[in-house]
Write an enzyme that holds these catalytic residues in place. Structure first.
Site, PDB file in Angstrom:
ATOM      1  N   GLU A 290      -8.938   4.419   6.365  1.00  0.00           N
ATOM      2  CA  GLU A 290      -7.602   4.043   5.906  1.00  0.00           C
ATOM      3  C   GLU A 290      -6.777   5.305   5.689  1.00  0.00           C
ATOM      4  O   GLU A 290      -7.212   6.219   4.979  1.00  0.00           O
ATOM      5  CB  GLU A 290      -7.683   3.228   4.620  1.00  0.00           C
ATOM      6  CG  GLU A 290      -6.356   2.895   3.990  1.00  0.00           C
ATOM      7  CD  GLU A 290      -5.364   2.227   4.942  1.00  0.00           C
ATOM      8  OE1 GLU A 290      -4.187   2.605   4.920  1.00  0.00           O
ATOM      9  OE2 GLU A 290      -5.794   1.321   5.699  1.00  0.00           O
TER      10      GLU A 290
ATOM     11  N   ASP B  99      -5.634  10.030   9.278  1.00  0.00           N
ATOM     12  CA  ASP B  99      -4.815   9.479  10.347  1.00  0.00           C
ATOM     13  C   ASP B  99      -5.776   9.080  11.471  1.00  0.00           C
ATOM     14  O   ASP B  99      -6.612   9.881  11.908  1.00  0.00           O
ATOM     15  CB  ASP B  99      -3.833  10.559  10.837  1.00  0.00           C
ATOM     16  CG  ASP B  99      -2.840  10.037  11.862  1.00  0.00           C
ATOM     17  OD1 ASP B  99      -3.258   9.268  12.756  1.00  0.00           O
ATOM     18  OD2 ASP B  99      -1.660  10.421  11.794  1.00  0.00           O
TER      19      ASP B  99
ATOM     20  N   CYS C 135       0.030  -7.654  13.444  1.00  0.00           N
ATOM     21  CA  CYS C 135       0.657  -8.847  12.875  1.00  0.00           C
ATOM     22  C   CYS C 135       2.146  -8.843  13.224  1.00  0.00           C
ATOM     23  O   CYS C 135       2.990  -9.196  12.407  1.00  0.00           O
ATOM     24  CB  CYS C 135       0.442  -8.923  11.370  1.00  0.00           C
ATOM     25  SG  CYS C 135       1.014  -7.478  10.450  1.00  0.00           S
TER      26      CYS C 135
END
EC number: 2.1.1.178
Length: 474
Positions: A148, A175, A246
């Site tokens: 993350e 990253d 998404c």
């Protein structure tokens, strides 16, 4: 109805231009303004689907199966007394509140039963819905690297991993563009649920598109292209990758996948998802991707692509400066001693495919498959901390109980509901007419909820701070 859902005119024109034939923009707008159906995923590391379904029925929860996830259900439950997130079942890690369409990527990753994944990278893992879904599919075996970029979100990721009983993970905070160079051709499978413009999320956040612009979409798309290249380099030849977002724009979805194909034309194979579930054909694109609009299955907008790597790539070169690894692998003698003391204290056996590592007085359990990455990459947290050593033995930690105990061990104390409420609020409890010595496994009904230590007739609470709740409990 979210009548105030913000839908920019330019965005609606973009959507109308890319909608499949037979779709209507008015249906799209109506779907965007309709609140989402609540959905959950059963955590099979803790409970079977059948056992959970029976428990849900007993509680008056109505479950409707989600077609693309055997463990997923839309749920209708009375939340007037306590929200689902504060129910005992959720706090015990028996289920995860997860949007239905976000279950698709992991289902796509595991839809070929012939694939065996020992090493998996989840490149953008927080808050942990897909990470915990992957861990359950792996049955806590192998190693799952959960990365993350946002350091603040790593804490949330770890809390969810801890709550759900995951023990085969290694967390990192980078990253995602570093993986291709630092860990080239290291993973059997990669999930990249890429950061995106979130166009598909307006049903749960009416203001999701307040800052939407075409320019922002194109900027994010470039970052996604960098990430998918990095993920592809990190993937072993013959491995599979799922790319998902998404969002709805073709620039962030189809164009990113086609960029990978154009960059590695002979090494990229798009695997069709047309047979992932009954009805998948409603969302299938010409390349076999799933491009899900909110009205298609009455869920969030989503995109999923499955990609196979057919050969080797030349990764970017990097200079590694890792420093000294702060852990030391325990000798067989110490591992046997830890295993003996753990069984003697709590009747818990160390799992296979795991090793004991030491850092000062801390005792950790690492997945064995992690060892090949040690010295190649720096992780922020690996496996689970199981104990601290002291002159008289070991002081066991919370995750020993929640990840290794079954609840059938003899050294268990079952709390009443009021006592369990206090426990989840971080308080010590005093079970009536009981006392003892040493550590003990704490249960609510048949569910293991933690580890306590007897201090006279009081059980000292060992619940980690990040799992403590303060109100509206079950």
């Amino acid at each position: 109805m979210h009548q105030n859902t913000y839908l920019p005119e330019e965005f609606l024109r973009e959507m109308q231009a890319i909608m499949p034939s037979g779709y209507d923009i008015s249906d799209f707008v109506a779907a965007c303004r309709r609140p989402l159906r609540k959905s959950i995923r059963v955590n099979t590391l803790k409970i079977s689907v059948d056992a959970f379904s029976q428990r849900a029925s007993d509680k008056g929860w109505h479950l409707s199966p989600i077609p693309w996830c055997d463990e997923g259900f839309w749920i209708d439950a009375d939340e007037s007394i306590a929200p689902l997130g504060n129910t005992a079942e959720h706090m015990c890690g028996l289920f995860y509140i997860q949007e239905a369409s976000s279950m698709m990527p992991v289902s796509a990753l595991f839809n070929n039963l012939e694939d065996e994944f020992r090493t998996i990278l989840d490149m953008a893992a927080a808050p942990g819905s897909k990470t915990t879904q992957i861990a359950a599919k792996m049955n806590n075996e192998g190693v799952l690297v959960a990365n993350e970029f946002s350091s603040s979100r790593v804490k949330v990721l770890h809390a969810n991993i801890e709550r759900c009983g995951v023990r085969n993970s290694a967390l990192s905070n980078y990253d995602g563009r570093v993986f291709g160079g630092w860990l080239p051709e290291s993973f059997d499978a990669v999930l990249i649920d890429a950061p995106c413009s979130g166009e598909g999320t307006v049903r749960k956040d009416p203001d999701a598109l307040k800052n939407w612009s075409k320019e922002a979409v194109l900027t994010i798309s470039q970052t996604q292209k960098d990430l998918i290249e990095s993920a592809f380099h990190a993937l072993k030849p013959g491995g599979v990758m799922v790319y998902s977002t998404c969002t709805l724009s073709v620039e962030e979805n189809q164009h990113v996948c086609l960029h990978l194909k154009n960059t590695f034309p002979d090494l990229v194979s798009f695997e069709s998802l047309s047979s992932l579930f009954s009805g998948a054909d409603k969302a299938i694109t010409e390349h076999g991707f799933l491009h899900v609009f909110p009205e298609t299955y009455d869920c969030e907008g989503f995109f999923v692509a499955k990609i196979k790597k057919l050969g080797r790539t030349t990764p970017p070169s990097v200079k590694k400066r890792l420093g000294k690894f702060p852990f030391e692998k325990a000798s067989n003698k110490i591992k046997q001693e830890v295993a003996h003391k753990l069984y003697q204290s709590l009747s818990i056996e160390l799992p296979s495919q795991s090793d004991i590592w030491l850092r000062d007085k801390d005792v950790w359990l690492f997945p064995s498959a992690l060892e090949e990455f040690i010295g190649e990459f720096r992780f922020s947290r690996m496996g689970i901390k199981i104990a601290e050593s002291h002159k008289n033995g070991y002081r066991w930690h919370h995750q020993v109980a929640t990840t290794l105990a079954s609840g059938a061990e003899p050294n268990c104390i079952e709390l009443t509901i009021p006592e369990a409420r206090d426990w989840f609020m971080g308080r010590d409890v005093r079970p009536e007419n009981q006392s003892g010595k040493g550590e003990v496994i704490i249960k609510l009904g048949d569910d293991v909820i933690g580890l306590g230590k007897w201090v006279g007739n009081r059980l000292k609470n060992g619940l980690p701070r990040e799992l403590v709740r303060d109100k509206n409990l079950f």
